[in-house]
Design a protein around this motif. Sequence first.
Motif, PDB file in Angstrom:
ATOM      1  N   LYS A  80       4.327 -41.213 -19.055  1.00 56.87           N
ATOM      2  CA  LYS A  80       5.157 -40.037 -18.942  1.00 56.87           C
ATOM      3  C   LYS A  80       4.721 -39.060 -20.016  1.00 56.87           C
ATOM      4  O   LYS A  80       4.611 -39.411 -21.173  1.00 56.87           O
ATOM      5  CB  LYS A  80       6.630 -40.397 -19.120  1.00 56.87           C
ATOM      6  N   ASP A  82       4.205 -34.440 -20.713  1.00 63.39           N
ATOM      7  CA  ASP A  82       4.388 -33.091 -20.201  1.00 63.39           C
ATOM      8  C   ASP A  82       3.103 -32.527 -19.620  1.00 63.39           C
ATOM      9  O   ASP A  82       3.111 -31.464 -19.022  1.00 63.39           O
ATOM     10  CB  ASP A  82       4.884 -32.165 -21.322  1.00 63.39           C
ATOM     11  N   GLN A 131       9.034 -33.932 -23.365  1.00 64.57           N
ATOM     12  CA  GLN A 131      10.339 -33.301 -23.462  1.00 64.57           C
ATOM     13  C   GLN A 131      11.113 -33.572 -22.181  1.00 64.57           C
ATOM     14  O   GLN A 131      10.576 -33.423 -21.074  1.00 64.57           O
ATOM     15  CB  GLN A 131      10.170 -31.796 -23.672  1.00 64.57           C
ATOM     16  N   GLU A 132      12.374 -33.988 -22.352  1.00 65.47           N
ATOM     17  CA  GLU A 132      13.231 -34.236 -21.198  1.00 65.47           C
ATOM     18  C   GLU A 132      13.717 -32.910 -20.622  1.00 65.47           C
ATOM     19  O   GLU A 132      13.593 -31.856 -21.253  1.00 65.47           O
ATOM     20  CB  GLU A 132      14.419 -35.113 -21.605  1.00 65.47           C
ATOM     21  N   ASP A 133      14.284 -32.957 -19.413  1.00 67.49           N
ATOM     22  CA  ASP A 133      14.756 -31.740 -18.745  1.00 67.49           C
ATOM     23  C   ASP A 133      15.787 -30.976 -19.567  1.00 67.49           C
ATOM     24  O   ASP A 133      15.852 -29.755 -19.491  1.00 67.49           O
ATOM     25  CB  ASP A 133      15.345 -32.080 -17.369  1.00 67.49           C
ATOM     26  N   THR A 136      15.506 -32.315 -24.864  1.00 70.16           N
ATOM     27  CA  THR A 136      15.376 -33.351 -25.892  1.00 70.16           C
ATOM     28  C   THR A 136      13.925 -33.776 -26.010  1.00 70.16           C
ATOM     29  O   THR A 136      13.267 -34.075 -25.022  1.00 70.16           O
ATOM     30  CB  THR A 136      16.250 -34.575 -25.546  1.00 70.16           C
ATOM     31  N   VAL A 138      11.243 -36.422 -26.896  1.00 69.77           N
ATOM     32  CA  VAL A 138      11.147 -37.877 -26.961  1.00 69.77           C
ATOM     33  C   VAL A 138       9.968 -38.219 -27.868  1.00 69.77           C
ATOM     34  O   VAL A 138       8.853 -37.730 -27.676  1.00 69.77           O
ATOM     35  CB  VAL A 138      10.991 -38.490 -25.562  1.00 69.77           C
TER      36      VAL A 138
END
Length: 150
Positions: A80, A82, A131-133, A136, A138
Motif C-alpha cells: 500500500k 500513494d 496517507q489515508e483518505d 492521516t 501512516v
Amino acid sequence: MTQTTGLTARPIAEKLFTWPADEPQLIGSRCGDCGAQTFPAQQNCPRCTSSAMSEVLLPRTGSLYTWTIQGFRPKSPPYKGDDTVDTFEPFGVGYVDLHGELMVEARLTVNDPKRLAVGAEMELVVIPLYQEDDGTEVLTYAFSPVENGR
C-alpha cells in the motif's frame, strides 16, 4: 529520528515501534526459557515454543548485513502506497544486524547503491509510508545510513 510532515500520524501497526518518540525503537520479544529474540514481538517462542516471552526494546543502530534495491512497485495488495506504477520510486531494502542480537529486514531510506555498503552503520528512523483518505499519515520504520560526524 522521526521524519513526518506534521499531519496527524499513526504507526502502520501497534507495538511495532515506539511512537511517538524522538528516538524510536523497534519492539521485539525475548524468550525467558531459551533466550531467543524475535521481531516483531511474538507470544510464543519460535525456537522452543515456550510462552515465557517478554517485550524488549531493540537497539536503534546496527550494521547493514546485505541489501538490494526494490526497482518496481510491489503487487497491491498487500503493498500500500500513494504511488502508482508511473510515480513509483525505487527504494532500498536490507537486513540490519542489531549488534548480534537480532537481524531485522527493513526498508532503507537510501536507494543509491553508491551510498550503501555491507557493514555500514545504520540508524532506525520512522518515515511516512502512505496517507489515508482522511489525511492521516501512516508511518513505518526504516533504517538510514549514519552519516560521518553523527
